[in-house]
Design an enzyme around this catalytic site. Structure first.
Site, short mmCIF file in Angstrom:
data_model
loop_
_atom_site.label_atom_id
_atom_site.label_comp_id
_atom_site.label_asym_id
_atom_site.label_seq_id
_atom_site.Cartn_x
_atom_site.Cartn_y
_atom_site.Cartn_z
N ARG A 1 -9.02 -51.39 16.32
CA ARG A 1 -9.12 -52.29 15.18
C ARG A 1 -8.30 -53.56 15.45
O ARG A 1 -7.48 -53.59 16.38
CB ARG A 1 -8.59 -51.59 13.92
CG ARG A 1 -9.42 -50.37 13.52
CD ARG A 1 -8.84 -49.71 12.29
NE ARG A 1 -9.56 -48.48 11.95
CZ ARG A 1 -9.24 -47.70 10.93
NH1 ARG A 1 -8.22 -48.03 10.14
NH2 ARG A 1 -9.94 -46.61 10.68
N GLY B 1 -4.61 -48.58 10.69
CA GLY B 1 -4.40 -47.90 11.97
C GLY B 1 -3.06 -48.19 12.62
O GLY B 1 -2.96 -48.33 13.84
N LYS B 2 -2.00 -48.27 11.81
CA LYS B 2 -0.68 -48.58 12.35
C LYS B 2 -0.15 -47.47 13.27
O LYS B 2 0.46 -47.73 14.30
CB LYS B 2 0.32 -48.81 11.19
CG LYS B 2 0.05 -50.04 10.37
CD LYS B 2 1.13 -50.29 9.34
CE LYS B 2 1.15 -49.25 8.25
NZ LYS B 2 -0.07 -49.24 7.43
N SER B 3 -0.35 -46.21 12.88
CA SER B 3 0.24 -45.09 13.63
C SER B 3 -0.27 -45.01 15.06
O SER B 3 0.45 -44.61 15.97
CB SER B 3 0.00 -43.76 12.90
OG SER B 3 -1.38 -43.54 12.69
N CYS C 1 -8.94 -63.08 -11.07
CA CYS C 1 -9.48 -62.18 -10.05
C CYS C 1 -8.36 -61.25 -9.58
O CYS C 1 -7.26 -61.70 -9.27
CB CYS C 1 -10.01 -62.99 -8.87
SG CYS C 1 -10.38 -62.00 -7.40
N CYS D 1 -13.71 -62.28 -3.08
CA CYS D 1 -13.84 -61.08 -3.91
C CYS D 1 -15.27 -60.57 -3.94
O CYS D 1 -15.52 -59.37 -3.84
CB CYS D 1 -13.36 -61.36 -5.34
SG CYS D 1 -13.24 -59.87 -6.36
N CYS E 1 -14.10 -60.40 -11.97
CA CYS E 1 -15.12 -61.24 -11.32
C CYS E 1 -16.52 -60.72 -11.62
O CYS E 1 -17.47 -61.50 -11.74
CB CYS E 1 -14.88 -61.30 -9.82
SG CYS E 1 -13.41 -62.24 -9.37
#
Length: 603
Positions: A103, A128-130, A463, A481, A488
């Protein structure tokens, strides 16, 4: 006729009026002084407000200057597969983690981290930090130490790694002696294939044995990296400040040359700068992903006061709108999670209960049933969900508002990790705010953070995405948005109203209570305004509002977050009670010309 005399005993003659109607009494003079003092207080408040704006702006400019050094590091091309480890990284991605593509920002983070750069990665929940520390750990010879604040989070990640046949372990106060011994031995064993050790900051701070083993591992060149999850906990300005995270400030001096990766889903510039200073990694590489999750639909609903009506609302959602779909329902307390899950089960819904006080085996069972689809939803406290590996969560319902915008963003962000349309529904009621305020008021920025999520709920027209963007220092337009929020989608019209007259009515009620040596809880205040509750708290001269009570509650909320009202906390033998009193801006309302303009939905 008035008798005019010349007064003696002075170097200058002056006129004295004998008629009593023209005499200036001490009371008149006191009133005049009081009026002038109020005018001074009013001007002081205006100056204080302006001073705060200028101080905040100055600090923001200084923080931005420091962060610019960090962002300049990002100009180096980290997004490449020309590093010595690139082939191994790609192979392990597909063979071990069964992932086809990375990613955004994952490759840049891993390349910089493996190049021994200190990095802070700000990436939304589900980004997907880990993987950014797990994948480098798998292809490296040594060990990666992962510092994490929650045992539940570590258990989730270990569960996933063990399924992938990755050797990872965890150290916490709950760890068995046998497990601790195994990990301590593996740290200094060149033959060990242990790749990751998860540890709480509390354990690091208290275990000399562990720190000693880490130093030996460093000497043996077995200590590769430190990854600090939820790194915003380091900062006292963060929404989840943890004192034991301060201990991590020694890592750079104790383990020179070992890179640090700090990860968080939510961190404004002020907090990132503070974290850099605290960890002694000033000017490190900072990578920030956009906070916009275009597939999430944000909605705020008024939470019914009646418990049964509220329950029926949730039942209706699960049986109709979300039939056959997976989700999470967040509650504030353990008691609420247990009660709500029981109530939903009695109505034929398959849900599990999850909180930190349950036995690990039971939590694992609930988690597994939810993953497999046996449970439609998990009713949980915030102990659940960090690092969960379930991409098809179609809804996240907040039974009560979160303690901060950061918490709300993280918790709601567990929906739709597969990129498909998902729903984030927050049930709002003003009285829930006061239940939470007694929990957070002792934190340095606890009330400030709580009032920001209150403002998000009270806003009747903006919004939802723009509100989230503003909080996280991004700018999104309405086009970003695409009608993926309640405001919205409905295209609400706005109108402005002045609530200053209602503020003055509320002040009269508060003054009346003080004169009678009474304190007003939020509920008693609103009751008195609507001519309900205790008769001795009502003020007959104040007109009963013609608008519904929910609008009255919204007005009290607006006055609270804007400083016209203030919470007053008192400890009792069994709990903390919050009362309402005049706020620091009360002096501004003494003249009828002062306006407090708010924007509302134009029905």
């Amino acid at each position: 006729m008035t008798d005019v005399k010349m007064a003696a005993g002075s170097s200058k003659d002056f006129i004295v009026l004998d008629d009593d109607d023209y005499k200036v009494t001490p009371e008149d003079e006191i009133n005049a002084i009081d009026y002038e003092l109020r005018q001074i207080e009013c001007e002081q408040q205006k100056l204080e407000d302006r001073k705060k704006i200028l101080v905040d702006r100055k600090q923001k400019l200084k923080d931005d200057a420091l962060l610019q050094k960090s962002f300049n590091l990002a100009k180096k091309d980290w997004d490449t597969e020309n590093f010595s480890w690139s082939k191994n990284l790609k192979k392990a991605l597909t063979d071990v983690f069964k992932i086809k593509e990375l990613r955004p920002l994952q490759l840049q983070t891993m390349n910089a981290f493996m190049s021994n750069e200190d990095v802070i990665l700000i990436m939304p929940t589900g980004g997907g930090k880990s993987l950014c520390y797990q994948l480098p750990a798998v292809i490296s010879k040594g060990i990666t130490i992962v510092v994490s604040p929650l045992v539940a989070l570590m258990e989730d990640q270990l569960h996933g790694l063990h399924k992938l046949k990755v050797n990872a372990a965890m150290l916490s106060a709950k760890a068995s002696k046998e497990n601790v011994k195994m990990i301590m031995t593996s740290l200094v064993d060149n033959k060990s294939d242990l790749k990751l050790v998860y540890v709480t900051p509390e354990y690091m701070a208290k275990s000399n044995r562990f720190m000693n083993k880490l130093q030996k591992a460093l000497e043996m060149k077995r200590l590769d990296r430190f990854a600090i999850d939820e790194v915003h906990c380091c900062s006292q300005w963060g929404h989840d400040f943890r004192p034991d995270y301060k201990f991590l400030g020694i890592l750079k001096s104790m383990f020179p040359g070992v890179p640090i990766l700090g990860l968080t889903a939510t961190a404004p510039a002020k907090i990132i700068v503070d974290v850099q200073k605290m960890l002694d990694i000033q000017g490190c590489l900072v990578l920030r992903a956009s906070f916009n999750r275009p597939n999430l639909f944000y909605e705020v609903r008024r939470k019914p006061t009646d418990k049964e009506t509220c329950l029926e609302m949730i039942v209706n959602l699960l049986k109709n709108r979300f039939e056959g779909k997976s989700g999470i329902i967040y509650t504030t307390t353990i008691k609420e999670s247990e009660q709500l899950s029981t109530d939903l089960r009695t109505r034929g819904l398959k849900v599990g209960c999850y909180h930190a006080m349950l036995e690990p085996e039971y939590r694992t069972k609930v988690y597994s049933k939810w993953i497999s689809g046996d449970y439609q939803a998990v009713v949980a406290t915030i102990a659940f969900g960090l690092g969960i590996d379930k991409p098809d969560v179609r809804f996240v319902i907040h039974h009560c508002l979160s303690k901060s915008m950061e918490n709300f963003y993280q918790e709601s962000g567990r929906a739709g990790r597969d990129g498909q349309k998902s729903y984030c529904i927050l049930l709002y009621r003003l009285m829930d705010v006061f239940k939470l305020s007694t929990m957070v008021f002792q934190d340095k920025v606890g009330l400030q953070n709580l009032y920001k999520i209150l403002n998000y709920c009270l806003d009747q027209s903006s919004c939802r995405r723009s509100l989230i963007a503003t909080h996280f220092e991004e700018t999104w337009t309405k086009d970003d948005c695409k009608e993926m929020c309640d405001h919205c989608k409905k295209g609400k019209r706005k109108k402005q109203i002045d609530i200053a007259p209602y503020c003055r009515h509320i002040y009269q009620i508060i003054t009346h209570a003080v004169q009678n040596e009474q304190r007003l809880t939020p509920l008693k205040l609103i009751d008195a305004w609507y001519n309900k509750g205790a008769a001795n708290l009502r003020v007959s001269s104040i007109p009963i509002p013609k608008f519904p009570r929910e609008i009255g509650e919204a007005i009290v909320g607006y006055l609270l977050i804007n400083g016209y009202l203030q919470e007053d906390f008192h400890f009792s033998a069994y709990s903390t009670i919050t009362y309402v009193k005049k706020g620091p801006k009360s002096g501004l309302t003494m003249g009828n010309d002062h306006k407090i303009v708010v924007e509302v939905d134009d029905h």
